[in-house]
Each structure stands twice: as C-alpha cells, then as structure tokens.
Design a protein around this motif. Structure first.
Motif, mmCIF file in Angstrom:
data_model
loop_
_atom_site.group_PDB
_atom_site.id
_atom_site.type_symbol
_atom_site.label_atom_id
_atom_site.label_comp_id
_atom_site.label_asym_id
_atom_site.label_seq_id
_atom_site.Cartn_x
_atom_site.Cartn_y
_atom_site.Cartn_z
ATOM 1 N N THR A 1 25.921 38.088 38.547
ATOM 2 C CA THR A 1 25.528 36.692 38.408
ATOM 3 C C THR A 1 26.660 35.773 37.951
ATOM 4 O OG1 THR A 1 24.721 37.222 36.186
ATOM 5 C CG2 THR A 1 23.104 37.230 37.946
ATOM 6 N N ALA A 2 27.872 36.320 37.771
ATOM 7 C CA ALA A 2 28.997 35.481 37.359
ATOM 8 C C ALA A 2 29.797 35.050 38.584
ATOM 9 C CB ALA A 2 29.891 36.245 36.384
ATOM 10 N N PRO A 3 30.146 33.754 38.681
ATOM 11 C CA PRO A 3 30.864 33.243 39.856
ATOM 12 C C PRO A 3 32.169 34.008 40.115
ATOM 13 C CG PRO A 3 30.163 31.433 38.459
ATOM 14 C CD PRO A 3 29.864 32.698 37.712
ATOM 15 N N LEU A 4 32.544 34.075 41.383
ATOM 16 C CA LEU A 4 33.694 34.876 41.813
ATOM 17 C C LEU A 4 34.890 33.972 42.035
ATOM 18 C CD1 LEU A 4 31.372 36.655 44.300
ATOM 19 C CD2 LEU A 4 32.609 37.917 42.530
ATOM 20 N N ALA A 5 35.650 33.727 40.991
ATOM 21 C CA ALA A 5 36.781 32.813 41.127
ATOM 22 C C ALA A 5 38.108 33.564 41.247
ATOM 23 C CB ALA A 5 36.831 31.871 39.921
ATOM 24 N N GLU A 6 38.093 34.882 41.108
ATOM 25 C CA GLU A 6 39.343 35.637 41.021
ATOM 26 C C GLU A 6 39.966 35.876 42.396
ATOM 27 O OE1 GLU A 6 36.365 37.089 40.272
ATOM 28 O OE2 GLU A 6 36.217 36.946 38.103
ATOM 29 N N PRO A 7 41.292 35.614 42.523
ATOM 30 C CA PRO A 7 41.979 35.868 43.802
ATOM 31 C C PRO A 7 41.807 37.306 44.307
ATOM 32 C CG PRO A 7 43.385 34.590 42.348
ATOM 33 C CD PRO A 7 42.171 34.962 41.542
ATOM 34 N N PHE A 8 41.774 38.311 43.406
ATOM 35 C CA PHE A 8 41.645 39.690 43.919
ATOM 36 C C PHE A 8 40.251 39.938 44.476
ATOM 37 C CE2 PHE A 8 39.069 41.568 40.587
ATOM 38 C CZ PHE A 8 39.293 40.736 39.507
ATOM 39 N N MET A 9 39.240 39.190 44.001
ATOM 40 C CA MET A 9 37.909 39.318 44.600
ATOM 41 C C MET A 9 37.878 38.586 45.939
ATOM 42 S SD MET A 9 36.094 41.302 42.720
ATOM 43 C CE MET A 9 34.355 41.099 43.145
ATOM 44 N N HIS A 10 38.550 37.420 45.983
ATOM 45 C CA HIS A 10 38.642 36.706 47.261
ATOM 46 C C HIS A 10 39.323 37.581 48.306
ATOM 47 C CE1 HIS A 10 38.416 32.592 44.984
ATOM 48 N NE2 HIS A 10 37.316 33.315 44.887
ATOM 49 N N ALA A 11 40.345 38.350 47.873
ATOM 50 C CA ALA A 11 41.058 39.217 48.810
ATOM 51 C C ALA A 11 40.120 40.274 49.380
ATOM 52 C CB ALA A 11 42.251 39.878 48.100
ATOM 53 N N MET A 12 39.220 40.799 48.535
ATOM 54 C CA MET A 12 38.262 41.792 49.020
ATOM 55 C C MET A 12 37.296 41.162 50.020
ATOM 56 S SD MET A 12 35.537 44.198 46.949
ATOM 57 C CE MET A 12 34.346 42.915 46.544
ATOM 58 N N TYR A 13 36.727 39.997 49.661
ATOM 59 C CA TYR A 13 35.778 39.353 50.573
ATOM 60 C C TYR A 13 36.454 38.888 51.866
ATOM 61 C CZ TYR A 13 32.188 39.566 47.004
ATOM 62 O OH TYR A 13 31.271 40.025 46.090
#
Lengths: 203, 203
Positions: free
Chosen positions: B103-115
C-alpha cells in the motif's frame, strides 16, 4: 444491586473491537484488545477461551456485516463473481486484518457453511472434486491481495523517468490516475480468472 | 579515538531490520525499529529521512535478495510466470510486511526499473497500453494474497461436518492435506490468469 441491562462485554462487541484493533495496528494481542474494550484481560477470558476464538469472532463479524456467506447466482460463473465481489468489500473494509484472517485455520461452522455454498456451486458447474478447493483458494488469494490494493493510493507509480523507463512512462500516460485504478485491475483480473477456470472444465 | 571499522548502522542493515520487524509485528514504527537496531531514534535519522524512506529500503532489500527485478524469459507468458514466481518467493519470506509494502507508493527508481521490464514484456507481447498496468496490478494482487496463503497451515479447513456441509466434505476427501496445498492453488490460479490475460489480446 441489579445487573446492568446491557452487558459490558458480549461476543459481538469483542469481535468488532478486535477487527478495529487489527485494522489499526496490523496485530492483535489480548492485553491490547482488553485495553481497547476498557476491561481487564481477565474479563475478556470470561467470554472467550483465547486468541483463536477471538479470530473466529472477527470472521463472524466480517461475514455478518457484509453478507459474504451469500452466494446468490447460478450458474457458477456469476455466483463466483458475486461471492468474490462481496468478499472484496468485506476485506477492503479491514485491510489491516487481512494477514491475520488469511492465515488462521477455518474451524468455524459458519465459515464451513459459506464454503459449502461455494463448493456446491462449483461441483454443480462441473468442476471435478480435486479442482474445487484450489479454485476457491486461488480466487481468495486474488481477492485478499486486491483488498490491499483497494486501500492503496490511486497513483502508485510516481516520478517515473521517460529516459530510463520509456515503456512504463508510455503505459502510465494511457492509464487514468483516478480512484477507479484498483477497481479496474480487480475487474480485469476477476474476468481473467473466471476465463481460465472455465478452461479447467474442458474434458 | 578511531572510528569503528564497521559502521553501527548502514542503509542495508536498516532495510533488513525493518523487514524483520514488520514481519514479526505486522507494523513498523521508528521507535520500535531503533530499539531493534539497538540505537536511539535520532541515530536512525542520520541515515533516513523518515518512514517512507525506510519502506523504500525494505523494498530494496526484498528485491535485492530475491532477484524479483529480473524478468528472464520471452515470450510474455513465460516471462510473466517467472516474475510472478520470484515475486511470490520474495513476499512469502516476509508475509507480515505484505500489507505495508502493498500500500506504499512506488517512487523508487529500482522499482521503476522492475516495472519497466514487465511493461516492455507485455507491450512487446501485444497488450494495448491501457491494459498493461491493470494486468500487472491484478497479477500482483494474486501474488500477494498467495504469499499469505503460502504461510498459512497446510490444512485450513478442519472439523467439517458431513451432515451440514456434504459438498465441502466430499471435496476435502479429494484434496491432499499436505504442504503442497498452497503451491497447487497458486499454480492453478496463475495458469488461469495467464489464460484469461491471453484473451485480452483478441482483436
């Protein structure tokens, strides 16, 4: 001295308070529940034998207040869809209690009554006996995860860089940033699951 | 006095300790995390700006230790399946942290890289841009719910009465009571979802 007309504690109040507590704290302990109810832990033990029984009362309250024990429609696809949607509302109202309720064994007759209806729906729909519980479990897992998503922010991905994540940026531009985000994902997933379950019926 | 060779705190240790704490308590507070690390809360604030950054560190630790950022295979169906399975292992190792991380927003570049990798996989597979995020979200919800089920007891339904729940009793007799229960439900659900997603590609 006469006894008070309204008992200070009853099982329904305990179930409702435990749901609220688990929801706020993500955890449930007897001392914390007693504090929330304004009684001593020993008073709680007059009504329940322990933690397992409290979890049962939480389930009872959840099922009672949301009607998740009803499976209205035949055929199986619309029945399963109705059940999934009611179940989603029930859990979305208490997201903090999801992990607790998802992992405690289901010994309560009223929970068995609910699963009996869903099992009968699937058996009458033609599912073989070995497929029924995996199908119910997979659908429940999807509903529980979706309940958490439903209480998450409507924009989950922010500050995505067009340089390092071009596909994701483009996809986000085509995705409305509105409160319907989680509901749309639930609809697409539910539709996909039902389509896939239908394939299990093939001879 | 020389400085110690090993710093008492570093961001990786903070992320790992926060995961463990959320896992055990189902909740995360700065004072509790400081206690778990054996430092004063003020020492924590030398390394992180607050709760959001701690959740980022938890995600980073999870993705780092499980390789959930890898999407190995083409075509999209096997790639999505690989991702779902790795993601499941990651979350099943930390079930108590599921609600927090979901439930916490995904602001991290490494999470963006996964998506970005998953989005590219789906776009190249032929999904239109408006379908990509709902498909990813629905799959994630299923994975999160399944991670909770994976840590639940292998027998969830017990003491079911043949008289009041005949269909459920019969179905239980055809369902092996073993540790593979949750894994089988995950397999059936994942297969169903992928089948249903394929239908979204139809013109």
């Amino acid at each position: 001295m006469g006894r008070p007309r309204t008992p200070l504690l009853d099982r329904r109040r305990i179930g409702a308070a435990a749901l609220t507590l688990a929801d706020e704290k993500g955890a449930l302990t007897i001392p914390a529940l007693a504090r929330a109810l304004g009684v001593a832990p020993s008073a709680l033990y007059h009504h329940v034998s322990g933690r397992d029984e409290i979890i049962s009362l939480m389930r009872e309250e959840l099922v009672r207040t949301t009607g998740a024990d009803k499976v209205w429609a035949q055929p199986w696809e619309s029945g399963l869809e109705d059940w999934a949607r009611t179940y989603l509302s029930a859990f979305a109202a208490h997201p903090g209690a999801v992990p607790l309720l998802a992992t405690a064994p289901l010994a309560e007759p009223f929970m068995h009554a609910m699963y009996e209806k869903v099992a009968a729906l699937l058996v009458s729909g033609g599912f073989t006996a070995d497929k029924v519980l995996p199908v119910i479990t997979a659908l429940e897992s999807f509903v529980l995860g979706s309940a958490l998503d439903l209480v998450a922010p409507s924009v989950m991905l922010s500050d995505v860089s067009r340089d390092t994540a071009p596909h994701l940026s483009s996809v986000l531009e085509h995705t409305p940033a509105d409160p319907g985000r989680a509901a749309r994902a639930f609809d697409i997933g539910l539709r996909a699951l039902l389509t896939g379950f239908r394939d299990l019926l093939a001879p």
